[in-house]
Design a protein around this motif. Structure first.
Motif, PDB file in Angstrom:
ATOM      1  N   TRP A 151       0.849  -1.194   0.000  1.00 22.67           N
ATOM      2  CA  TRP A 151       0.000   0.000   0.000  1.00 22.67           C
ATOM      3  C   TRP A 151       0.884   1.244   0.000  1.00 22.67           C
ATOM      4  N   PHE A 172       3.080   7.622  -0.999  1.00 24.40           N
ATOM      5  CA  PHE A 172       3.808   7.512   0.271  1.00 24.40           C
ATOM      6  C   PHE A 172       4.490   6.162   0.405  1.00 24.40           C
ATOM      7  N   TYR A 198       5.518   3.681   2.944  1.00 27.93           N
ATOM      8  CA  TYR A 198       5.257   3.357   4.346  1.00 27.93           C
ATOM      9  C   TYR A 198       6.512   2.817   5.052  1.00 27.93           C
ATOM     10  N   HIS A 213       8.800   5.770   5.370  1.00 25.98           N
ATOM     11  CA  HIS A 213       8.037   6.862   5.953  1.00 25.98           C
ATOM     12  C   HIS A 213       8.351   8.216   5.319  1.00 25.98           C
TER      13      HIS A 213
END
Lengths: 127, 127, 127, 127
Positions: free
Chosen positions: A48, A106, A108, A111
């Motif tokens: 994701w 983004f 993950y 970060h």
């Protein structure tokens, strides 16, 4: 423009007799599925790579349970690491809500924000 | 300022490991309870008299399940038939989201806006 | 016996005027928090180690939004890899629902059941 | 047998990576829509006339977000004022949950059970 048919749930009504305002973000998210598939084709959560940064919803009229319900979605401005999604919620021939959502591409694991690749940018514009 | 402690639910997390963005409107709504009680003291739905007109949420940081979670609420501008609520979502010492909600004082039976009474206006300002 | 106070959400009502039956599983899960903490003290999802195997809910009476609401929880039979939780939902002085949930101690990484350790077994019995 | 396709929502996953057990009752309820339409053809809540009396769910396997998801529904025993619905939740070729729900034909205004009319009984058996 993307169109997505929603099946309102009885649990999404509230005791005033209408759909609760907290159900609408779920409907908007479902309608953005084709957008997320551009970033993450198999829709796996281990890969994701988008995050909701900001959501604005205008509640224009009462939303009902037993109406033909559709979300219409277009992509607005595309910046370096984020883009804007504009959505309208229609029931029968009535516009009942409008929403603007800012989504960030983004990473993950590390970060941090990512630059939206040119290929995805082209696909977003073609929706 | 009103403060309201939230007990995050495991069902509100999603597969990225954080609280899903669609859970936040429910938390904000719970934290506005004392405001609704000014308009509708026994919180009965047969006398419910407010409606959400607009909601904007800034998602500032990742929201976690097992953290001390608090919503801080203040009333902003009060107009003739509507008012603005400003809310912050804190986890431990971190601000993770900000929200602005516009609420209309509303007569459901006759389906029109109402002027906010002076007594409620005073109470809203005193929160 | 564990007791857990619930703050019903307006979004959990439905258009019949009562709490929707789909909200009750969330309330029961919240009330089992002290049980999960025995298995997973910091409640981190990376070490989550229980899974719901079976849930039965008897809906005895109508559930309301603006009532003092409490879940009462006891642990029933403890088998080798699973145990039973018995719960009652009370509003004011009325029993409105009863539930029985079977929970398995589970190793998500290796995808198999685990024997419940003697120390946790003792703590479950002491709740 | 009724079949109903479900579009799992990302908000229905939890931090273990799977669909949270509290989402399944909502899916089962959606899949019972054709049954409710027999009792209340226009699905208006002012004429709503059924109530969930008991729900049992067997969680057989992990439920995933990005799978073809279908609920299969049959009506079981029909008593004087209530009937049983048996449901299976399938993802791709895997049975992941089974449920039994007891539903009562109910007069909300007068707050008592009603005998299921012969015409509806025949339609339930024909589903």
């Amino acid at each position: 423009m993307l169109t997505y048919a929603i099946a309102p749930r009885s649990s999404e009504t509230n005791a005033t007799g209408h759909i609760d305002h907290t159900a609408i973000p779920d409907w908007l998210e479902l309608a953005r599925t084709p957008i997320y598939q551009l970033f993450n084709p198999d829709m796996s959560f281990t890969t994701w790579n988008t995050v909701i940064r900001k959501m604005t919803i205008d509640y224009i009229g009462q939303v009902f349970h037993n109406r033909k319900t559709e979300v219409r979605t277009v992509v607005g401005e595309i910046k370096n690491t984020s883009f804007t999604v504009k959505q309208e919620l229609w029931q029968d021939e009535t516009l009942v809500a409008k929403a603007v959502t800012v989504i960030v591409y983004f990473d993950y694991a590390n970060h941090h924000k990512l630059a939206i690749p040119e290929a995805i940018r082209t696909q977003l514009l073609a929706l």
